[in-house]
Structure formats: C-alpha cells, structure tokens
Design a protein around this motif. Sequence first.
Motif, PDB file in Angstrom:
ATOM      1  N   THR A 107     -13.816   7.662   3.680  1.00  0.00           N
ATOM      2  CA  THR A 107     -14.640   6.686   2.811  1.00  0.00           C
ATOM      3  C   THR A 107     -16.161   6.457   2.530  1.00  0.00           C
ATOM      4  O   THR A 107     -17.092   5.999   1.778  1.00  0.00           O
ATOM      5  N   ALA A 166      -7.611   5.637  -1.324  1.00  0.00           N
ATOM      6  CA  ALA A 166      -8.873   5.287  -2.372  1.00  0.00           C
ATOM      7  C   ALA A 166      -8.622   6.278  -3.580  1.00  0.00           C
ATOM      8  O   ALA A 166      -8.096   5.377  -4.418  1.00  0.00           O
ATOM      9  N   TRP A 193     -13.030  -0.071  -1.301  1.00  0.00           N
ATOM     10  CA  TRP A 193     -13.161  -1.715  -0.786  1.00  0.00           C
ATOM     11  C   TRP A 193     -11.185  -1.781  -0.963  1.00  0.00           C
ATOM     12  O   TRP A 193     -11.303  -2.849   0.108  1.00  0.00           O
ATOM     13  N   SER A 194     -10.566  -1.349  -1.106  1.00  0.00           N
ATOM     14  CA  SER A 194     -10.070  -1.913  -1.270  1.00  0.00           C
ATOM     15  C   SER A 194      -8.823  -0.918   0.354  1.00  0.00           C
ATOM     16  O   SER A 194      -7.733  -1.933   0.641  1.00  0.00           O
ATOM     17  N   GLN A 195      -9.591  -0.448   1.113  1.00  0.00           N
ATOM     18  CA  GLN A 195      -9.071  -0.057   2.235  1.00  0.00           C
ATOM     19  C   GLN A 195      -9.959  -0.727   3.433  1.00  0.00           C
ATOM     20  O   GLN A 195     -10.687  -0.303   3.761  1.00  0.00           O
ATOM     21  N   LYS A 196      -9.289  -2.004   3.713  1.00  0.00           N
ATOM     22  CA  LYS A 196      -9.674  -3.238   3.637  1.00  0.00           C
ATOM     23  C   LYS A 196     -10.678  -2.186   5.601  1.00  0.00           C
ATOM     24  O   LYS A 196     -11.160  -2.652   6.483  1.00  0.00           O
ATOM     25  N   SER A 198     -11.385   0.508   6.213  1.00  0.00           N
ATOM     26  CA  SER A 198     -12.194   2.038   6.202  1.00  0.00           C
ATOM     27  C   SER A 198     -13.185   1.906   6.417  1.00  0.00           C
ATOM     28  O   SER A 198     -13.954   1.137   7.078  1.00  0.00           O
ATOM     29  N   TYR A 201     -15.600   0.251   3.610  1.00  0.00           N
ATOM     30  CA  TYR A 201     -15.412  -0.904   3.600  1.00  0.00           C
ATOM     31  C   TYR A 201     -16.451  -1.442   4.105  1.00  0.00           C
ATOM     32  O   TYR A 201     -17.164  -2.712   4.027  1.00  0.00           O
ATOM     33  N   LYS A 202     -16.851  -1.090   5.262  1.00  0.00           N
ATOM     34  CA  LYS A 202     -16.870  -2.249   6.455  1.00  0.00           C
ATOM     35  C   LYS A 202     -18.638  -1.456   6.265  1.00  0.00           C
ATOM     36  O   LYS A 202     -19.142  -2.769   6.474  1.00  0.00           O
ATOM     37  N   ALA A 205     -19.483  -3.734   2.852  1.00  0.00           N
ATOM     38  CA  ALA A 205     -19.788  -5.466   3.616  1.00  0.00           C
ATOM     39  C   ALA A 205     -20.430  -5.398   4.329  1.00  0.00           C
ATOM     40  O   ALA A 205     -21.213  -7.018   3.987  1.00  0.00           O
ATOM     41  N   ASP A 211     -15.617 -10.017  -2.600  1.00  0.00           N
ATOM     42  CA  ASP A 211     -14.358 -10.034  -3.520  1.00  0.00           C
ATOM     43  C   ASP A 211     -15.176 -10.598  -4.838  1.00  0.00           C
ATOM     44  O   ASP A 211     -14.920  -9.674  -5.664  1.00  0.00           O
TER      45      ASP A 211
END
Length: 238
Positions: A107, A166, A193-196, A198, A201-202, A205, A211
């Motif tokens: 990702t 994803a 972003w849906s793969q919390k 991954s 995502y990190k 963030a 969100d």
Amino acid sequence: MASCTLSALPIISNPTNSSSSTLPWRLNPHNLATSLFGRKLSIRPSSSRRFVSKHRPTIATVLSSLPTLKPERASSEKTPKWSARAIKSFAMAELEARKLKYPNTGTEALLMGILVEGTSIAAKFLRANGITLFKTRDETVKLLGKSDMYYFSPEHPPLTEPAQRALDWAVDEKLKSGENGEITTTYLLLGIWSQKDSAGYKIMASLGFDDQKAKALAKSMNEDIVLSHKILGRLLSH
C-alpha cells in the motif's frame, strides 16, 4: 568539372545485430569520390524509409483492469474499468517498489505511485495537504527499512494482501455507488486508507491525513479528467 554522386542511405536495422542502428548513414563506396582530385561531391538523400520497430516497451502495454482476488471480475463486462490515471499510478507503484528493492508492491508503493503520476485529483489533494512523494518515501523507509543492497526486486513485484484488498475495495465501492464511468485514482487512494493496519495507512496518518480529509476527498470520487488508453500508452512509453 565532373560531378560525382555520394549516395547516402539510411540503415535498415538488422534484428540480429542491433549495433548497426547506432549509425545514421551508410555510404555507398562505389559512388564515393574524393575531393583530392578536385571533384565535387553531391549528396542525394535516399527515398528509402527508416525501419521503425513494431515492438513497444513492455511498460507501454495498456491494461483496462488491475489485479483482483475475485476471478469472475476479470471476464465480467459489468465490472467497471480503471481510469488511465489509476492504471499509470499502479505502474508507477511497481516501479517505486523496485527502486526501494522491495519484494512486493504494498500500500505504501501504491501511495507513492499516485504521487508519481501526479495529475489526478487524489494526487493534487495529497500535495495540497502537505503529503509529497519525498515525505512519503522517507516515511516508508523509516517504517519498513531498507532492503539488502544486493537484492533485486522482480520486474513486477507481487501485491501484498493489504494492497490487493485496497484494489478490491475500490472496485466494490464503485459498484456500490451505482455511478457510471471508470474507477478513478481517488477510489485507489481511499482503498489504501481503508486498510487500517497497512503501511500506506500508517504513512498517510503520520503525514496528517485523517477521516475528515477522506470524507472531503470522497466527494470527488467519480470526478477526474478522462484520459484515453491510447494516450496512456504514450505516457507510459516515455
């Protein structure tokens, strides 16, 4: 004075000897005259056309869909197609994984691919919020580390499970929306972003994506300037 003709013919590439293609002209020795004898040289351009290879670079092969864990989608005419920008982002993601010498396209690589492509609404949204390619690449190395310097990635590093999820999330969301048109790069980004759990995502963030920004971006999920796959082929071949 007598005038002799210097025949200049373009080289026709020999498939078994690629070195000859580096020379733009071949001289005909039978018509070669030297100026030492006071003769004039005239160059007559040949009417022969240069050989143009019909083989394009592998990267120029254009796909209308991306890998999926649901085989029925590959042959289904009802499955929406990915946009040209999304496909190019995927190709750039594989390239980024290879640059970092990673064994897989994760990702984090998909995120970098979106930023490398750079012209989509998703890419512009990321940059507007301070998420750049260089920051993303630095965060990737911090999170996942550097690969062994003697390791070389495969030509097409296989997707990690989160990266594949994803992609499938993006297709599912497009189908749920009931909207016509292609799956844009925005779907791909929100799929990351849906793969919390991954890496992508990190990294997002850590660089300030949240969100609230995801909801703002989701309003333009079905908006993008459409590029034909013919144009995409030209983009990928450069």
